[in-house]
Design a protein around this motif. Structure first.
Motif, PDB file in Angstrom:
ATOM      1  N   SER A  85      -2.874  -0.613   7.667  1.00 61.22           N
ATOM      2  CA  SER A  85      -3.411   0.709   7.355  1.00 61.22           C
ATOM      3  C   SER A  85      -3.023   1.156   5.949  1.00 61.22           C
ATOM      4  N   PRO A  86      -3.939   1.794   5.215  1.00 65.06           N
ATOM      5  CA  PRO A  86      -3.569   2.337   3.906  1.00 65.06           C
ATOM      6  C   PRO A  86      -2.557   3.476   4.012  1.00 65.06           C
ATOM      7  N   SER A  87      -2.358   4.002   5.221  1.00 59.01           N
ATOM      8  CA  SER A  87      -1.318   5.023   5.374  1.00 59.01           C
ATOM      9  C   SER A  87       0.076   4.444   5.152  1.00 59.01           C
ATOM     10  N   TRP A  88       0.186   3.115   5.108  1.00 59.44           N
ATOM     11  CA  TRP A  88       1.465   2.458   4.842  1.00 59.44           C
ATOM     12  C   TRP A  88       1.674   2.194   3.356  1.00 59.44           C
ATOM     13  N   TYR A  89       0.639   2.541   2.552  1.00 56.19           N
ATOM     14  CA  TYR A  89       0.681   2.311   1.111  1.00 56.19           C
ATOM     15  C   TYR A  89       1.073   3.609   0.395  1.00 56.19           C
ATOM     16  N   PRO A  90       1.372   3.511  -0.896  1.00 51.02           N
ATOM     17  CA  PRO A  90       1.635   4.733  -1.676  1.00 51.02           C
ATOM     18  C   PRO A  90       0.409   5.631  -1.724  1.00 51.02           C
ATOM     19  N   ARG A 182       8.039  -2.979   7.932  1.00 51.79           N
ATOM     20  CA  ARG A 182       8.677  -1.994   8.815  1.00 51.79           C
ATOM     21  C   ARG A 182       7.689  -1.441   9.837  1.00 51.79           C
ATOM     22  N   GLU A 183       6.449  -1.197   9.403  1.00 51.63           N
ATOM     23  CA  GLU A 183       5.446  -0.657  10.314  1.00 51.63           C
ATOM     24  C   GLU A 183       5.008  -1.701  11.351  1.00 51.63           C
ATOM     25  N   GLY A 201      12.681 -11.738  -0.287  1.00 54.28           N
ATOM     26  CA  GLY A 201      13.520 -10.604  -0.623  1.00 54.28           C
ATOM     27  C   GLY A 201      13.297  -9.392   0.248  1.00 54.28           C
ATOM     28  N   CYS A 202      12.352  -9.512   1.190  1.00 52.93           N
ATOM     29  CA  CYS A 202      12.035  -8.371   2.037  1.00 52.93           C
ATOM     30  C   CYS A 202      13.164  -8.096   3.005  1.00 52.93           C
ATOM     31  N   PRO A 203      13.545  -6.838   3.207  1.00 51.34           N
ATOM     32  CA  PRO A 203      14.652  -6.523   4.123  1.00 51.34           C
ATOM     33  C   PRO A 203      14.353  -6.981   5.546  1.00 51.34           C
TER      34      PRO A 203
END
Length: 206
Positions: A85-90, A182-183, A201-203
């Motif tokens: 979803s673009p809601s996960w983007y800036p 995370r999402e 490098g992703c947490p």
């Protein structure tokens, strides 16, 4: 299949891992009567431990519909995938996408004779029964299961070429990737794990 170089997957080892983890495949044939598609399980041929050879079976009369063994077929294997979803983007980024791991495998099937077919069906069954509580074997009733096996056609397919893609937000900045992971983690941990593998490098989850 999307041919952007960002997403190309050329590593045979990774394609083998995809097949091993997602054995429900789609077979597509361009026959003299038009396109035909069927769905069957595939496993990697243990006789080719480092290459890319599949074994499977068709239920009759699918083998005739596909003109099995007469021409090249396409086998589609789809791994983890999900909507992003673009809601996960800036703020300001409005275009959604779909992350996925997918392989298109090509080759001309070798049709197995009756004895090879039965051995392959035993192997296929043992593969999926292994580790299950109360797992069963076709050899518990060899006479009966051999009769049933006559309604199938086994195949071995040595993959002569493949196109594979892992579209896992490789064009996004690290902060966006981390947020997408995370999402996805609570709803699709398999896809989140694929993304972490591509973005070391992703947490991790925590």
């Amino acid at each position: 299949m999307l041919r952007s170089p960002h997403y190309r997957l050329d590593d045979v080892t990774e394609v083998r891992r995809l097949v091993a983890g997602h054995p429900w495949a789609t077979f597509v044939s361009a026959t003299s009567q038009g396109l035909v598609a069927s769905h069957y399980p595939v496993v990697l041929d243990p006789a080719d431990p480092d290459g890319l050879t599949l074994v499977s079976h068709f239920g009759r009369p699918d083998d005739e519909y596909h003109e099995l063994g007469r021409h090249e077929v396409l086998v589609v294997v789809a791994g983890a995938h999900d909507y992003v979803s673009p809601s996960w983007y800036p703020a300001g980024e409005l275009v959604p996408t779909w992350n996925h791991v997918t392989a298109h495998l090509y080759g001309t099937p070798e049709v197995l004779d009756e004895e090879e077919n039965y051995r392959m069906l035993c192997h296929l069954t043992d593969h999926f029964e292994r580790g299950r509580e109360g797992g069963r074997s076709l050899l518990e009733d060899e006479e009966g299961t051999r009769r049933t096996a006559r309604g199938t056609r086994g195949l071995r397919l040595r993959v002569t070429r493949f196109e594979a893609r892992w579209k896992l937000s490789q064009t996004k900045p690290a902060t966006t990737v981390a947020n997408v992971v995370r999402e996805l983690e609570p709803v699709n941990p398999d896809l989140a794990a694929e993304m972490r593998a591509v973005h070391p490098g992703c947490p991790v989850r925590g």
